[in-house]
Design a protein around this motif. Structure first.
Motif, PDB file in Angstrom:
ATOM      1  N   VAL A  69      60.375  -2.638 -44.912  1.00 37.84           N
ATOM      2  CA  VAL A  69      60.635  -1.379 -45.607  1.00 37.84           C
ATOM      3  C   VAL A  69      60.159  -0.263 -44.679  1.00 37.84           C
ATOM      4  O   VAL A  69      58.979  -0.200 -44.335  1.00 37.84           O
ATOM      5  N   ILE A  70      61.078   0.586 -44.258  1.00 38.32           N
ATOM      6  CA  ILE A  70      60.749   1.693 -43.355  1.00 38.32           C
ATOM      7  C   ILE A  70      60.060   2.783 -44.158  1.00 38.32           C
ATOM      8  O   ILE A  70      60.601   3.248 -45.166  1.00 38.32           O
ATOM      9  N   SER A  71      58.885   3.195 -43.715  1.00 38.11           N
ATOM     10  CA  SER A  71      58.117   4.181 -44.474  1.00 38.11           C
ATOM     11  C   SER A  71      58.550   5.621 -44.201  1.00 38.11           C
ATOM     12  O   SER A  71      58.309   6.499 -45.017  1.00 38.11           O
ATOM     13  N   SER A  72      59.185   5.862 -43.076  1.00 35.66           N
ATOM     14  CA  SER A  72      59.608   7.210 -42.728  1.00 35.66           C
ATOM     15  C   SER A  72      60.835   7.633 -43.535  1.00 35.66           C
ATOM     16  O   SER A  72      61.647   6.806 -43.950  1.00 35.66           O
ATOM     17  N   MET A  87      79.652  -0.569 -37.703  1.00 35.14           N
ATOM     18  CA  MET A  87      78.393  -0.010 -37.221  1.00 35.14           C
ATOM     19  C   MET A  87      77.801   0.901 -38.286  1.00 35.14           C
ATOM     20  O   MET A  87      78.535   1.593 -38.989  1.00 35.14           O
ATOM     21  N   ALA A  88      76.483   0.901 -38.375  1.00 38.35           N
ATOM     22  CA  ALA A  88      75.777   1.832 -39.250  1.00 38.35           C
ATOM     23  C   ALA A  88      74.519   2.286 -38.524  1.00 38.35           C
ATOM     24  O   ALA A  88      73.867   1.485 -37.840  1.00 38.35           O
ATOM     25  N   TYR A  89      74.202   3.547 -38.640  1.00 46.34           N
ATOM     26  CA  TYR A  89      72.993   4.124 -38.035  1.00 46.34           C
ATOM     27  C   TYR A  89      72.249   4.919 -39.081  1.00 46.34           C
ATOM     28  O   TYR A  89      72.852   5.623 -39.884  1.00 46.34           O
ATOM     29  N   VAL A  90      70.914   4.827 -39.027  1.00 43.22           N
ATOM     30  CA  VAL A  90      70.051   5.705 -39.806  1.00 43.22           C
ATOM     31  C   VAL A  90      69.012   6.263 -38.838  1.00 43.22           C
ATOM     32  O   VAL A  90      68.373   5.511 -38.102  1.00 43.22           O
ATOM     33  N   PHE A  91      68.882   7.592 -38.830  1.00 41.74           N
ATOM     34  CA  PHE A  91      67.900   8.277 -37.994  1.00 41.74           C
ATOM     35  C   PHE A  91      66.788   8.787 -38.912  1.00 41.74           C
ATOM     36  O   PHE A  91      67.061   9.464 -39.900  1.00 41.74           O
ATOM     37  N   TYR A  92      65.541   8.442 -38.563  1.00 42.34           N
ATOM     38  CA  TYR A  92      64.394   8.731 -39.416  1.00 42.34           C
ATOM     39  C   TYR A  92      63.539   9.860 -38.861  1.00 42.34           C
ATOM     40  O   TYR A  92      63.499  10.094 -37.654  1.00 42.34           O
ATOM     41  N   GLU A  93      62.812  10.515 -39.755  1.00 43.43           N
ATOM     42  CA  GLU A  93      61.967  11.639 -39.398  1.00 43.43           C
ATOM     43  C   GLU A  93      60.922  11.276 -38.339  1.00 43.43           C
ATOM     44  O   GLU A  93      60.568  12.089 -37.489  1.00 43.43           O
ATOM     45  N   SER A  94      60.440  10.050 -38.344  1.00 44.06           N
ATOM     46  CA  SER A  94      59.415   9.606 -37.392  1.00 44.06           C
ATOM     47  C   SER A  94      59.917   9.555 -35.955  1.00 44.06           C
ATOM     48  O   SER A  94      59.126   9.529 -35.021  1.00 44.06           O
ATOM     49  N   GLY A  95      61.248   9.491 -35.773  1.00 43.12           N
ATOM     50  CA  GLY A  95      61.831   9.318 -34.448  1.00 43.12           C
ATOM     51  C   GLY A  95      62.482   7.963 -34.277  1.00 43.12           C
ATOM     52  O   GLY A  95      63.012   7.636 -33.225  1.00 43.12           O
ATOM     53  N   GLU A 124      54.129   1.025 -38.145  1.00 39.75           N
ATOM     54  CA  GLU A 124      53.288  -0.088 -38.609  1.00 39.75           C
ATOM     55  C   GLU A 124      54.104  -1.258 -39.119  1.00 39.75           C
ATOM     56  O   GLU A 124      53.738  -2.411 -38.919  1.00 39.75           O
ATOM     57  N   GLU A 125      55.225  -0.963 -39.787  1.00 40.96           N
ATOM     58  CA  GLU A 125      56.028  -2.041 -40.366  1.00 40.96           C
ATOM     59  C   GLU A 125      56.760  -2.866 -39.308  1.00 40.96           C
ATOM     60  O   GLU A 125      57.248  -3.957 -39.590  1.00 40.96           O
ATOM     61  N   LEU A 126      56.833  -2.363 -38.065  1.00 39.55           N
ATOM     62  CA  LEU A 126      57.512  -3.079 -36.979  1.00 39.55           C
ATOM     63  C   LEU A 126      56.552  -3.617 -35.924  1.00 39.55           C
ATOM     64  O   LEU A 126      56.860  -4.607 -35.249  1.00 39.55           O
ATOM     65  N   ALA A 127      55.410  -2.969 -35.758  1.00 34.28           N
ATOM     66  CA  ALA A 127      54.489  -3.282 -34.659  1.00 34.28           C
ATOM     67  C   ALA A 127      54.109  -4.758 -34.548  1.00 34.28           C
ATOM     68  O   ALA A 127      54.183  -5.320 -33.458  1.00 34.28           O
ATOM     69  N   PRO A 128      53.709  -5.423 -35.612  1.00 33.81           N
ATOM     70  CA  PRO A 128      53.280  -6.818 -35.427  1.00 33.81           C
ATOM     71  C   PRO A 128      54.439  -7.812 -35.260  1.00 33.81           C
ATOM     72  O   PRO A 128      54.231  -8.943 -34.852  1.00 33.81           O
ATOM     73  N   ARG A 129      55.659  -7.383 -35.521  1.00 36.59           N
ATOM     74  CA  ARG A 129      56.798  -8.313 -35.560  1.00 36.59           C
ATOM     75  C   ARG A 129      57.700  -8.263 -34.340  1.00 36.59           C
ATOM     76  O   ARG A 129      58.439  -9.208 -34.102  1.00 36.59           O
TER      77      ARG A 129
END
Length: 154
Positions: A69-72, A87-95, A124-129
């Protein structure tokens, strides 16, 4: 309102609230250049609120495939088809940029890609994976990216 991404003149239109707006705009322009050069496709985006179906589809894949779950906050999104690839893209506030590549005539190429704009930390939701590889871009500086293969049908 739909915005046509110009990779000749990079603009932060729609991304102004991001702390890395310039780098995220460069990342978005980099994607636009790729699709124009490879597929002669004009890359357009719209506010995430106006593209709720796209954002929901991407979030569903992330949740069901990897319990992510993306927190941004999503700022912009787009969906289109080039040749046999949806194709699908989502651009988030975090970058963060999340893209889904989904072949419509079989599961040969189905994956989720993550790209981090220069200057942002790994979420954080991606860092360990995931491990992120670096690539240089004239438009976006250093892009860090990773991906995973989609196993189910969406």
């Amino acid at each position: 309102m739909t915005y046509t991404v110009d990779f000749a003149t990079v603009s932060t239109v729609g991304l102004e609230s991001s702390p890395v707006a310039e780098a995220l705009a460069g990342l978005r322009a980099n994607e636009a250049r790729y699709f124009r050069n490879k597929y002669d496709h004009v890359f357009t985006v719209e506010p995430a609120a106006d593209a709720a179906a796209v954002v929901d589809w991407v979030h569903r894949i992330l949740r069901e495939e990897r319990d992510i779950v993306i927190s941004s906050r999503p700022l912009e999104a787009t969906a289109f088809q080039v040749e046999n690839i949806r194709m699908a893209y989502v651009f988030y506030e975090s970058g963060l940029s999340v893209n889904v590549m989904y072949t419509v005539d079989g599961d040969k190429k189905r994956a989720v890609g993550f790209k981090l704009a220069e200057g942002m930390e790994v979420p954080e939701e991606l860092a360990p994976r995931f491990k992120f590889a670096r690539q240089k871009s004239k438009l976006a500086g250093t892009i860090r990216g990773s991906y995973f293969v989609i196993k189910n049908e969406y």
